[in-house]
Design a protein around this motif. Sequence first.
Motif, mmCIF file in Angstrom:
data_model
loop_
_atom_site.group_PDB
_atom_site.id
_atom_site.type_symbol
_atom_site.label_atom_id
_atom_site.label_comp_id
_atom_site.label_asym_id
_atom_site.label_seq_id
_atom_site.Cartn_x
_atom_site.Cartn_y
_atom_site.Cartn_z
ATOM 1 N N LEU A 199 0.975 -9.167 5.264
ATOM 2 C CA LEU A 199 0.454 -8.584 6.498
ATOM 3 C C LEU A 199 -1.063 -8.416 6.459
ATOM 4 O O LEU A 199 -1.653 -7.924 7.417
ATOM 5 C CB LEU A 199 1.127 -7.233 6.767
ATOM 6 C CG LEU A 199 2.622 -7.328 7.103
ATOM 7 C CD1 LEU A 199 3.270 -5.937 7.082
ATOM 8 C CD2 LEU A 199 2.829 -7.974 8.470
ATOM 9 N N GLY A 200 -1.703 -8.790 5.354
ATOM 10 C CA GLY A 200 -3.159 -8.777 5.299
ATOM 11 C C GLY A 200 -3.788 -7.434 4.997
ATOM 12 O O GLY A 200 -4.942 -7.195 5.349
ATOM 13 N N PHE A 201 -3.074 -6.527 4.361
ATOM 14 C CA PHE A 201 -3.681 -5.264 3.925
ATOM 15 C C PHE A 201 -4.850 -5.567 2.981
ATOM 16 O O PHE A 201 -4.776 -6.497 2.173
ATOM 17 C CB PHE A 201 -2.669 -4.414 3.142
ATOM 18 C CG PHE A 201 -1.745 -3.595 4.005
ATOM 19 C CD1 PHE A 201 -0.702 -4.194 4.680
ATOM 20 C CD2 PHE A 201 -1.910 -2.214 4.100
ATOM 21 C CE1 PHE A 201 0.157 -3.441 5.454
ATOM 22 C CE2 PHE A 201 -1.046 -1.454 4.882
ATOM 23 C CZ PHE A 201 -0.020 -2.065 5.558
ATOM 24 N N VAL A 202 -5.923 -4.776 3.087
ATOM 25 C CA VAL A 202 -7.019 -4.894 2.129
ATOM 26 C C VAL A 202 -6.679 -3.983 0.955
ATOM 27 O O VAL A 202 -6.894 -2.774 0.997
ATOM 28 C CB VAL A 202 -8.364 -4.493 2.765
ATOM 29 C CG1 VAL A 202 -9.489 -4.644 1.742
ATOM 30 C CG2 VAL A 202 -8.640 -5.358 3.979
ATOM 31 N N THR A 203 -6.099 -4.562 -0.084
ATOM 32 C CA THR A 203 -5.566 -3.757 -1.183
ATOM 33 C C THR A 203 -6.622 -3.398 -2.211
ATOM 34 O O THR A 203 -6.417 -2.495 -3.009
ATOM 35 C CB THR A 203 -4.458 -4.531 -1.922
ATOM 36 O OG1 THR A 203 -5.023 -5.735 -2.455
ATOM 37 C CG2 THR A 203 -3.316 -4.896 -0.987
ATOM 38 N N GLY A 204 -7.751 -4.117 -2.196
ATOM 39 C CA GLY A 204 -8.771 -3.868 -3.210
ATOM 40 C C GLY A 204 -8.433 -4.486 -4.554
ATOM 41 O O GLY A 204 -9.225 -4.389 -5.491
ATOM 42 N N LEU A 205 -7.269 -5.119 -4.674
ATOM 43 C CA LEU A 205 -6.888 -5.736 -5.946
ATOM 44 C C LEU A 205 -7.569 -7.100 -6.064
ATOM 45 O O LEU A 205 -7.590 -7.874 -5.109
ATOM 46 C CB LEU A 205 -5.375 -5.918 -6.036
ATOM 47 C CG LEU A 205 -4.516 -4.660 -6.045
ATOM 48 C CD1 LEU A 205 -3.034 -5.027 -5.981
ATOM 49 C CD2 LEU A 205 -4.800 -3.830 -7.290
#
Lengths: 212, 289
Positions: A53-59
């Motif tokens: 879904l394109g979350f900006v996970t920072g990983l």
Amino acid sequence: MSDSDLPAGVERREIAGETRLATRGPPVYGEPTADGWRAWDPRRSKLGGMFELGFVTGLTGGETVLYLGAASGTTVSHVADFAGPTYAVEFAPRPARDLLDAARPRDRLFPLLKDARKPESYAHVVEVDVDAIVQDVATRGQATVAARNARFLADDGRLLLAVKARSEDATADPSDVFDAALDELRETYEILETRRLDRYHEDHLGVVATPQ
Amino acid sequence: MTDTDAEAGWFAGRAAVAAARDRIANGEADQPRDWPALAVASGFADSTDDYYDRLHEETLGATRETVRERERADDQQLIHVVRAMDDCERTANELAERAAEWAGSLFDDPEPGIEGARAVADREPDGELERRAVSLAGRVTGLAAERDALAETIDRIAPAVAPNLAEMAGAELAARLIALAGGLESLAKKPSGTVQVLGAEDALFAHLSGRAPSPKHGIIYTHDYVRNTRPEDRGSAARALAGKLTLAARVDYYSGERRATLHEEIRERMATIRARAEAESDGGAEGGA
């Protein structure tokens, strides 16, 4: 989503005629594979759904991760494929037996049979300042679990949380459950992003947060 | 960093394999620390990589042993634990009363109950009589602690013995249902109408001899689905819950796998039952349907 948001080690690969999210590692649960890459099914994994879904996970790959609610190891095996040292906490013995099978060939995946509601029972094993906490526990009080485990997270670390509405209150409106959980989370965390995961997981909210 | 920091980690004292695994499984610390660095500094590991290699091996070993032990726990063990817990609780409360009465004659304003016994147990006794009264209060707090430890054991082993039943009912109620039925097998073979009134035998026999209405629920009254449903819908709630608990016990006994649909179904059924109260408070348009 742009693939630049995916961590190194997570790629879109052609597997069985479809472009699928995938990581590289030994197969765990009969998932389709191609050239050593294992398809990561967003329907079976909340974190997989968040990536889709394109979350900006920072990983970015290579992080130290604390995974709460590892269950049979489906998702945490993919995490260990692209992350660094990965601590996997699971409470129930039966799924933990399968988690052991996923952990055996992954030398930086550490399985722990512990209750995520009681962090002091594993604080003598899990190191401080982990880069990310991934939480997918199906118990009541999911926000409380996240708050209690904040002690492990680095100041600039990320909490990647899937809140399951039905675990909190099976009869309430999910939106109300999510609002209450977010209110409680805000006492410990700054919320960076939230979105419903309904396309893959009904009545779940995905949350990205960082310590206050 | 000092040696005392490393003392709190699982690897303290460069323990032998068995001891290290025991510490991973049963140890505790209030706060996490930089264990990899502490382990290298204390000489336990040569490098961070070496530390992680050993951590991998020891967590695998410790978790495998604990899983095996938990899975070995069977329904009969669970019954012993739940009965021992009840005995400890009852005895602790009874003794607490005796201890409080005695302490009241020796000290000013002792509180009643377990908390009161705890305060008395912390006192510095003066003379033989006070020594005995304080010691008795100490036994009370010990029994109360044993009761709590037994409750935690139930939380841990009930999901291994009956995963679906424990998930639906909660660990303690699952253990009580198994104890009342005499085992998981006999619980699995009971009709749901019997499961609904397990623990309400007095009321049931009063009903059968014509002296009382039929009981709506037994021990399952302690479940949130029954207790927190309004009284006029409690019979429906108890019947629905007992039906699904019976199915959960059968799945646990005959297959042992978690069955997600079972848990979805009871949630939906309960939502329907509780919606009746809302429909009526909205003006009663739907009546008793």
